[in-house]
Design an enzyme around this catalytic site. Structure first.
Site, mmCIF file in Angstrom:
data_model
loop_
_atom_site.group_PDB
_atom_site.id
_atom_site.type_symbol
_atom_site.label_atom_id
_atom_site.label_comp_id
_atom_site.label_asym_id
_atom_site.label_seq_id
_atom_site.Cartn_x
_atom_site.Cartn_y
_atom_site.Cartn_z
ATOM 1 N N ASN A 89 -78.554 24.484 -32.554
ATOM 2 C CA ASN A 89 -78.462 25.786 -31.905
ATOM 3 C C ASN A 89 -77.812 26.758 -32.890
ATOM 4 O O ASN A 89 -76.788 26.427 -33.498
ATOM 5 C CB ASN A 89 -77.629 25.685 -30.629
ATOM 6 C CG ASN A 89 -78.301 24.814 -29.575
ATOM 7 O OD1 ASN A 89 -79.524 24.800 -29.482
ATOM 8 N ND2 ASN A 89 -77.520 24.087 -28.801
ATOM 9 N N GLN A 96 -75.620 28.234 -28.800
ATOM 10 C CA GLN A 96 -74.523 27.711 -29.621
ATOM 11 C C GLN A 96 -73.181 28.121 -29.019
ATOM 12 O O GLN A 96 -72.966 29.287 -28.678
ATOM 13 C CB GLN A 96 -74.626 28.231 -31.065
ATOM 14 C CG GLN A 96 -73.615 27.561 -32.002
ATOM 15 C CD GLN A 96 -73.798 27.959 -33.467
ATOM 16 O OE1 GLN A 96 -74.556 28.870 -33.786
ATOM 17 N NE2 GLN A 96 -73.095 27.275 -34.345
ATOM 18 N N VAL A 98 -70.180 26.178 -30.273
ATOM 19 C CA VAL A 98 -69.190 25.779 -31.292
ATOM 20 C C VAL A 98 -69.728 26.252 -32.639
ATOM 21 O O VAL A 98 -70.802 25.800 -33.074
ATOM 22 C CB VAL A 98 -68.961 24.256 -31.297
ATOM 23 C CG1 VAL A 98 -67.955 23.874 -32.384
ATOM 24 C CG2 VAL A 98 -68.474 23.770 -29.927
ATOM 25 N N HIS A 102 -73.505 21.888 -36.606
ATOM 26 C CA HIS A 102 -73.654 20.516 -36.100
ATOM 27 C C HIS A 102 -75.085 20.312 -35.651
ATOM 28 O O HIS A 102 -75.735 21.236 -35.170
ATOM 29 C CB HIS A 102 -72.699 20.243 -34.933
ATOM 30 C CG HIS A 102 -72.827 21.232 -33.815
ATOM 31 N ND1 HIS A 102 -72.251 22.477 -33.873
ATOM 32 C CD2 HIS A 102 -73.480 21.169 -32.630
ATOM 33 C CE1 HIS A 102 -72.533 23.143 -32.760
ATOM 34 N NE2 HIS A 102 -73.289 22.371 -31.992
ATOM 35 N N HIS A 104 -77.510 18.186 -33.030
ATOM 36 C CA HIS A 104 -77.605 17.330 -31.847
ATOM 37 C C HIS A 104 -78.702 16.309 -32.120
ATOM 38 O O HIS A 104 -79.849 16.690 -32.395
ATOM 39 C CB HIS A 104 -78.032 18.138 -30.619
ATOM 40 C CG HIS A 104 -77.068 19.181 -30.165
ATOM 41 N ND1 HIS A 104 -76.254 19.027 -29.072
ATOM 42 C CD2 HIS A 104 -76.795 20.427 -30.654
ATOM 43 C CE1 HIS A 104 -75.522 20.116 -28.893
ATOM 44 N NE2 HIS A 104 -75.839 20.982 -29.840
HETATM 45 P P1 5GP Z 1 -73.626 23.862 -29.156
HETATM 46 O O1 5GP Z 1 -73.668 24.389 -27.743
HETATM 47 O O2 5GP Z 1 -72.651 24.661 -29.999
HETATM 48 O O3 5GP Z 1 -74.948 23.673 -29.813
HETATM 49 O O4 5GP Z 1 -73.055 22.383 -29.034
HETATM 50 C C1 5GP Z 1 -71.716 22.087 -28.821
HETATM 51 C C2 5GP Z 1 -71.689 20.726 -28.181
HETATM 52 O O5 5GP Z 1 -70.378 20.197 -28.325
HETATM 53 C C3 5GP Z 1 -72.015 20.705 -26.685
HETATM 54 O O6 5GP Z 1 -73.153 19.885 -26.456
HETATM 55 C C4 5GP Z 1 -70.756 20.145 -26.037
HETATM 56 O O7 5GP Z 1 -71.034 19.286 -24.949
HETATM 57 C C5 5GP Z 1 -70.072 19.432 -27.191
HETATM 58 N N1 5GP Z 1 -68.628 19.405 -27.101
HETATM 59 C C6 5GP Z 1 -67.810 20.464 -26.869
HETATM 60 N N2 5GP Z 1 -66.535 20.069 -26.879
HETATM 61 C C7 5GP Z 1 -66.539 18.734 -27.133
HETATM 62 C C8 5GP Z 1 -65.496 17.764 -27.266
HETATM 63 O O8 5GP Z 1 -64.302 18.047 -27.160
HETATM 64 N N3 5GP Z 1 -65.879 16.494 -27.529
HETATM 65 C C9 5GP Z 1 -67.193 16.141 -27.660
HETATM 66 N N4 5GP Z 1 -67.454 14.849 -27.909
HETATM 67 N N5 5GP Z 1 -68.202 17.033 -27.546
HETATM 68 C C10 5GP Z 1 -67.877 18.318 -27.281
#
Ligand code: 5GP
Length: 117
Positions: A89, A96, A98, A102, A104
């Site tokens: 993302n 997104q 975070v 990264h 997925h």
């Molecule tokens: P994004 O939304 O930025 O593409 O993905 C961030 C991902 O990080 C989400 O799928 C969310 O569930 C995961 N995530 C957020 N905080 C934590 C955490 O503290 N531990 C773990 N294992 N995953 C997290």
């Protein structure tokens, strides 16, 4: 881009926040997503906070991006069938949350429309 506050993923690298870590080397860590969207849902994360998203990573360190992809394949083979979906993302409107690059890795039976991506 770096910020004064460490990202949540940097805090996982530092063991300040617990996570189910499934892979780690000098440059990359991988752990199970806290809110899995598929039978296997692992995040593969470069340890550096220098890149917010995959385009920045591709431009700044293509070898590290290639390593992320290789780790994704390895983990999909170890934890599932070896077939997988790889999602980056990029930006809030793309989901997104975070801003520390990264990948997925999603594997296992994936039902179209069930991922929220
Ligand atoms: P994004 O939304 O930025 O593409 O993905 C961030 C991902 O990080 C989400 O799928 C969310 O569930 C995961 N995530 C957020 N905080 C934590 C955490 O503290 N531990 C773990 N294992 N995953 C997290």
């Amino acid at each position: 881009m770096t910020s004064a506050t460490p990202s949540i993923f940097t805090r996982i690298v530092a063991r300040e926040i617990p996570a189910e870590i499934v892979f780690e080397n000098e440059r990359i860590i991988a752990f199970k997503d806290i809110a899995p969207q598929a039978p296997v849902h692992v995040l593969v994360v470069p340890k550096t906070e220098a890149y917010e998203n995959v385009a920045q990573l591709a431009a700044g360190d293509p070898a590290l991006l290639a390593e992320v992809v290789a780790v994704a394949q390895q983990l999909a083979s170890e934890h599932s069938t070896g077939e997988f979906r790889l999602v980056f993302n990029s930006g809030p409107s793309a989901g997104q949350t975070v801003f520390h690059v990264h990948a997925h890795v999603l594997s296992g039976p994936i039902t179209e429309g069930s991922l929220g991506f």
